[in-house]
Motif scaffolding. Structure first.
Motif, short mmCIF file in Angstrom:
data_model
loop_
_atom_site.label_atom_id
_atom_site.label_comp_id
_atom_site.label_asym_id
_atom_site.label_seq_id
_atom_site.Cartn_x
_atom_site.Cartn_y
_atom_site.Cartn_z
N VAL A 92 -0.18 11.59 3.88
CA VAL A 92 0.05 12.87 3.20
C VAL A 92 1.31 12.78 2.35
N ALA B 279 -3.66 18.31 9.22
CA ALA B 279 -5.05 17.95 8.93
C ALA B 279 -5.97 19.09 9.34
N GLU C 47 0.46 10.98 -0.84
CA GLU C 47 -0.32 11.80 -1.77
C GLU C 47 0.57 12.82 -2.49
N GLU D 138 2.68 13.10 8.13
CA GLU D 138 1.86 11.89 8.15
C GLU D 138 2.11 11.05 6.89
N LYS E 175 0.08 21.34 -0.97
CA LYS E 175 -0.65 20.42 -0.09
C LYS E 175 -0.43 20.85 1.35
N LEU F 257 -0.03 20.31 5.18
CA LEU F 257 0.57 19.19 5.91
C LEU F 257 -0.19 18.86 7.18
#
Length: 145
Positions: free
Chosen positions: A36, A135, A39, A33, A131, A133
């Motif tokens: 993402v 949601a 970020e 996404e 992080k 990936l």
């Protein structure tokens, strides 16, 4: 598909956009996404900029990126002194304005799911960013019965 790579970079401002672009291309190739991707790339930029700003006389640093279906894990390794996040927080609240230092740390904490700092026995310093990936599952409202 998984993607993993390691790059050795000079402690120089030109290295930051280079590694940022590599990471962005890998994430976009895996169809992560866009929000993402942004970020992760911003957190990586901050971690590398900290190395460039604070690594001292060290001439290179390393960025390790591993991306699978669920997580992007980035490790930035340098020979600088590193930092102790607890010391940074206490210094900001003691005699310094919070605006003087620590924004990058707080920014990285806000952007990733896990942020850690480690000093290796060989004197190298590691910053690890992780992080998710995917949601988290969406919340559902359930009709009370």
């Amino acid at each position: 598909m998984d993607i993993a790579f390691t790059v050795s970079l000079p402690v120089d401002t030109s290295s930051v956009p280079f590694v940022r672009g590599l990471c962005r291309m890998a994430l976009e190739h895996l169809r992560v996404e866009p929000a993402v991707v942004d970020e992760i790339v911003l957190a990586l930029t901050e971690a590398c900029a900290n190395v460039v700003q604070h690594a001292g006389d060290h001439t290179d640093y390393e960025v390790q990126v591993a991306i699978d279906d669920a997580v992007c894990r980035i490790v930035v390794v340098d020979g600088g002194e590193g930092l102790d996040p607890d010391e940074l927080t206490s210094a900001a609240t003691a005699d310094r304005s919070p605006l003087e230092r620590g924004h990058g740390l707080r920014l990285m904490q806000a952007l990733v799911d896990r942020l850690s700092f480690r000093h290796d026995p060989d004197g190298r310093h590691r910053v690890t960013l992780e992080k998710r990936l995917a949601a988290p599952p969406a919340l559902r409202l359930v009709d009370p019965v």
